[in-house]
Design a protein around this motif. Structure first.
Motif, short mmCIF file in Angstrom:
data_model
loop_
_atom_site.label_atom_id
_atom_site.label_comp_id
_atom_site.label_asym_id
_atom_site.label_seq_id
_atom_site.Cartn_x
_atom_site.Cartn_y
_atom_site.Cartn_z
N ALA A 14 34.21 40.71 43.18
CA ALA A 14 35.57 40.32 42.78
C ALA A 14 35.51 39.41 41.55
O ALA A 14 34.66 38.51 41.46
N ARG A 15 36.41 39.63 40.62
CA ARG A 15 36.49 38.80 39.41
C ARG A 15 37.85 39.00 38.76
O ARG A 15 38.55 39.99 39.02
N VAL A 16 38.22 38.05 37.91
CA VAL A 16 39.44 38.19 37.11
C VAL A 16 39.05 38.81 35.78
O VAL A 16 38.21 38.29 35.05
N ASP A 17 39.66 39.96 35.47
CA ASP A 17 39.39 40.68 34.23
C ASP A 17 40.58 40.62 33.29
O ASP A 17 41.74 40.50 33.73
N GLU A 18 40.31 40.70 32.00
CA GLU A 18 41.34 40.93 31.00
C GLU A 18 41.46 42.43 30.78
O GLU A 18 40.50 43.09 30.40
N LEU A 19 42.65 42.96 31.06
CA LEU A 19 42.88 44.40 30.96
C LEU A 19 44.06 44.68 30.04
O LEU A 19 44.91 43.81 29.83
N PRO A 20 44.14 45.89 29.48
CA PRO A 20 45.30 46.23 28.65
C PRO A 20 46.60 46.14 29.45
O PRO A 20 46.62 46.45 30.66
#
Length: 353
Positions: A14-20
């Motif tokens: 689990a992680r926080v991603d930067e996505l479009p």
């Protein structure tokens, strides 16, 4: 946008991603995510025990207990910019089976349904998400800080509907309900029981704290003794079982009143064995016309019933159920259960206070 993602089947991913940023289609809403309720299913997915990523991808955006505000609604739809909404979790299978073809996708027969944040479709743990118009439900603006309770409320709205349908096979006038388990599902089941004017009893193993306080504030009766003793004395017309603990399940089944209905909403962990007197249980169920029924998920009818139940609930009581609010960047704290937790919420924006 930021989103909480996970690789299903693999622990510790689990992680926080930067996505479009997502782009809404002609028949979709673009929604700003406000908050997300966290439940045991999310923790199972993060632990690698459950969940499926979208086809062709390794990672899944987590989250199914949604709450958001419409940023853009298609012209001519029933929604307007600024509406408070939740997204439905399950989608019907593509065949479709008979149940899905009739809008009863919570009763899918072939298992090919998909679920936001759980099974093959991205969830709602994102700062922006889209949802089809037919799978969005508007909420009363009063519920802006508790609306993420909508999805678990749909589960118990369905459970009560099933109980009513089963009871209607003969004369049916229930008076007493016992709810086993004082987590979110159990407490919301108790809420709907009080809204029906029933004598509501809730049982959990803790002796005091926020769960017992929430039951008392609801005007129901709290118990922490063994279920056989409590149910044996009450002889409830209805049991809503929300623990999934095998011994609790069978002790509840064995101690309902005549024509008793036990609705199982808790999912048990396999591999744990207990000893039961199957003959005695069978004898009682047959001779007393008892029913044991399992209930899971919800369709659009249950979402509308849940929205109505929450709109008529006491807001201060609903706020009691949210014991922790955790910002998205500290998601690991939200996914770690604590003894006094009822409902833990991930906040996705400053509006979700």
């Amino acid at each position: 946008m930021r989103a909480l993602t996970v690789q299903p089947g693999t622990h510790g991913t689990a992680r926080v991603d930067e996505l479009p940023d997502p782009v809404a289609g002609d028949s979709e809403l673009l929604v700003e995510g406000l908050a997300l309720g966290v439940c045991g299913t999310d923790r199972e997915i993060v632990a690698g025990d459950y969940g499926w990523s979208p086809p062709g991808r390794d990672r899944l955006i987590l989250g199914h207990e949604s709450l958001g505000r419409v940023r853009h609604a298609p012209a001519g739809s029933d929604f307007t910019d600024g509406d408070l909404v939740v997204g439905v979790v399950r989608r019907p299978d593509p065949v479709p089976c008979g149940a899905c073809a009739h809008g009863e996708f919570d009763m899918c027969r072939n298992g090919r349904y998909t679920e936001r944040g759980i099974k093959e479709v991205d969830g709602y743990a994102a700062e922006l998400w889209t949802v089809e118009l037919d799978y969005a439900v508007k909420l009363d603006e009063r519920l802006v800080d508790v609306g993420m309770l909508m999805e678990p409320t749909t589960v118990v709205a369905k459970a009560w509907e099933q109980i009513d349908r089963i009871g209607a096979r003969s004369w049916y006038e229930p008076r007493t309900v016992l709810v086993t388990g004082a987590g979110p599902i159990g407490l919301l089941a108790a809420l709907l029981g009080t809204q029906r004017g029933l004598d509501v009893h809730v049982l959990d193993r803790v002796t005091d704290g926020p769960k017992a306080d929430a039951v008392a504030a609801l005007g129901a009766t709290y118990h922490h003794e063994p279920v056989a003793a409590v149910a044996g004395k009450l002889q409830p017309d209805v049991v809503i079982e929300a623990t999934g603990a095998g011994s609790v399940v069978f002790d509840a089944i064995a101690n309902t009143g005549t024509y008793g209905i036990t609705c199982l909403t808790g999912v048990s962990t396999p591999g744990r064995t207990i000893s039961i007197d199957a003959g005695a249980d069978n004898r009682q169920i047959v001779l007393e016309n008892d029913v044991v029924v399992g209930s899971v998920n919800a369709n659009l009818r249950h979402y509308r019933a849940a929205a109505d139940a929450l709109a008529h609930a006491d807001l201060d009581w609903l706020r009691r159920l949210i014991t922790r609010r955790v910002p998205l960047e500290h998601f690991d704290e939200a996914l770690t259960a604590r003894p006094d937790d009822i409902k833990v919420v991930l906040t996705l924006t400053g509006e979700a206070r």
